[in-house]
Write a protein that holds these residues in place. Structure first.
Motif, PDB file in Angstrom:
ATOM      1  N   ARG A  42       0.836  -1.203   0.000  1.00 34.93           N
ATOM      2  CA  ARG A  42       0.000   0.000   0.000  1.00 34.93           C
ATOM      3  C   ARG A  42       0.871   1.252   0.000  1.00 34.93           C
ATOM      4  O   ARG A  42       0.626   2.188  -0.749  1.00 34.93           O
ATOM      5  CB  ARG A  42      -0.931   0.003   1.216  1.00 34.93           C
ATOM      6  N   ASP A  43       1.921   1.242   0.828  1.00 35.53           N
ATOM      7  CA  ASP A  43       2.831   2.381   0.876  1.00 35.53           C
ATOM      8  C   ASP A  43       3.513   2.602  -0.474  1.00 35.53           C
ATOM      9  O   ASP A  43       3.676   3.741  -0.911  1.00 35.53           O
ATOM     10  CB  ASP A  43       3.882   2.191   1.963  1.00 35.53           C
ATOM     11  N   GLU A  44       3.905   1.519  -1.129  1.00 29.27           N
ATOM     12  CA  GLU A  44       4.523   1.636  -2.453  1.00 29.27           C
ATOM     13  C   GLU A  44       3.540   2.227  -3.454  1.00 29.27           C
ATOM     14  O   GLU A  44       3.913   3.057  -4.289  1.00 29.27           O
ATOM     15  CB  GLU A  44       5.025   0.277  -2.932  1.00 29.27           C
ATOM     16  N   TYR A  45       2.288   1.803  -3.387  1.00 27.41           N
ATOM     17  CA  TYR A  45       1.271   2.331  -4.295  1.00 27.41           C
ATOM     18  C   TYR A  45       1.033   3.820  -4.039  1.00 27.41           C
ATOM     19  O   TYR A  45       0.942   4.604  -4.983  1.00 27.41           O
ATOM     20  CB  TYR A  45      -0.038   1.549  -4.151  1.00 27.41           C
ATOM     21  N   VAL A  46       0.946   4.198  -2.781  1.00 25.26           N
ATOM     22  CA  VAL A  46       0.740   5.605  -2.434  1.00 25.26           C
ATOM     23  C   VAL A  46       1.903   6.435  -2.966  1.00 25.26           C
ATOM     24  O   VAL A  46       1.705   7.517  -3.530  1.00 25.26           O
ATOM     25  CB  VAL A  46       0.571   5.785  -0.905  1.00 25.26           C
ATOM     26  N   GLU A  47       3.114   5.952  -2.809  1.00 26.66           N
ATOM     27  CA  GLU A  47       4.287   6.683  -3.318  1.00 26.66           C
ATOM     28  C   GLU A  47       4.240   6.786  -4.838  1.00 26.66           C
ATOM     29  O   GLU A  47       4.570   7.829  -5.409  1.00 26.66           O
ATOM     30  CB  GLU A  47       5.576   5.997  -2.862  1.00 26.66           C
ATOM     31  N   LEU A  53       1.300  12.244  -9.487  1.00 26.42           N
ATOM     32  CA  LEU A  53       0.662  13.537  -9.262  1.00 26.42           C
ATOM     33  C   LEU A  53       1.677  14.672  -9.341  1.00 26.42           C
ATOM     34  O   LEU A  53       1.405  15.709  -9.961  1.00 26.42           O
ATOM     35  CB  LEU A  53      -0.032  13.555  -7.900  1.00 26.42           C
ATOM     36  N   ASP A  54       2.843  14.478  -8.749  1.00 28.19           N
ATOM     37  CA  ASP A  54       3.886  15.503  -8.811  1.00 28.19           C
ATOM     38  C   ASP A  54       4.305  15.752 -10.258  1.00 28.19           C
ATOM     39  O   ASP A  54       4.458  16.901 -10.683  1.00 28.19           O
ATOM     40  CB  ASP A  54       5.110  15.101  -7.983  1.00 28.19           C
ATOM     41  N   LYS A  55       4.484  14.678 -11.003  1.00 28.99           N
ATOM     42  CA  LYS A  55       4.874  14.801 -12.412  1.00 28.99           C
ATOM     43  C   LYS A  55       3.802  15.557 -13.199  1.00 28.99           C
ATOM     44  O   LYS A  55       4.111  16.442 -13.998  1.00 28.99           O
ATOM     45  CB  LYS A  55       5.102  13.423 -13.020  1.00 28.99           C
ATOM     46  N   GLN A  65      -6.555  21.797 -10.756  1.00 28.10           N
ATOM     47  CA  GLN A  65      -6.966  20.937  -9.646  1.00 28.10           C
ATOM     48  C   GLN A  65      -5.846  20.843  -8.623  1.00 28.10           C
ATOM     49  O   GLN A  65      -4.677  20.795  -8.976  1.00 28.10           O
ATOM     50  CB  GLN A  65      -7.263  19.515 -10.137  1.00 28.10           C
ATOM     51  N   THR A  66      -6.257  20.750  -7.366  1.00 26.26           N
ATOM     52  CA  THR A  66      -5.261  20.504  -6.327  1.00 26.26           C
ATOM     53  C   THR A  66      -4.938  19.013  -6.316  1.00 26.26           C
ATOM     54  O   THR A  66      -5.665  18.195  -6.901  1.00 26.26           O
ATOM     55  CB  THR A  66      -5.791  20.901  -4.931  1.00 26.26           C
ATOM     56  N   ARG A  67      -3.892  18.663  -5.629  1.00 24.91           N
ATOM     57  CA  ARG A  67      -3.510  17.255  -5.490  1.00 24.91           C
ATOM     58  C   ARG A  67      -4.665  16.448  -4.879  1.00 24.91           C
ATOM     59  O   ARG A  67      -4.985  15.353  -5.320  1.00 24.91           O
ATOM     60  CB  ARG A  67      -2.269  17.164  -4.604  1.00 24.91           C
ATOM     61  N   GLU A  68      -5.300  17.035  -3.862  1.00 23.84           N
ATOM     62  CA  GLU A  68      -6.397  16.341  -3.177  1.00 23.84           C
ATOM     63  C   GLU A  68      -7.587  16.133  -4.114  1.00 23.84           C
ATOM     64  O   GLU A  68      -8.226  15.086  -4.096  1.00 23.84           O
ATOM     65  CB  GLU A  68      -6.831  17.125  -1.935  1.00 23.84           C
TER      66      GLU A  68
END
Length: 80
Positions: A42-47, A53-55, A65-68
């Protein structure tokens, strides 16, 4: 494998015992290792999502749009 000694809350210990009794796992150790593996995945997927999103934000794709907001839209499309 590394051997560890951990202290569990009573409700967590009972849940682990139930999983072993129902033969979902062969031991409490197997269940704990499975849960840790799930958390790591899950942590790997979130990263991975954060990186995407950053890209997108840096490319100008997400200027409106915001990240959220983007994450909420992705989750809605994936029914998460």
């Amino acid at each position: 494998m590394s051997r560890q000694s951990i202290t569990l809350a009573n409700q967590n210990d009972e849940w682990l015992k139930e999983q072993v009794a129902k033969e979902e796992f062969t031991s409490k150790s197997e269940a704990v290792n499975y849960l840790i593996k799930q958390a790591r995945e899950r942590d790997e997927y979130v990263e991975f999502v954060r990186m995407k999103l950053d890209k997108a934000e840096k490319s100008g794709f997400a200027k409106k749009q915001t990240r959220e907001e983007m994450l909420a839209e992705f989750k809605k499309k994936l029914n998460v």
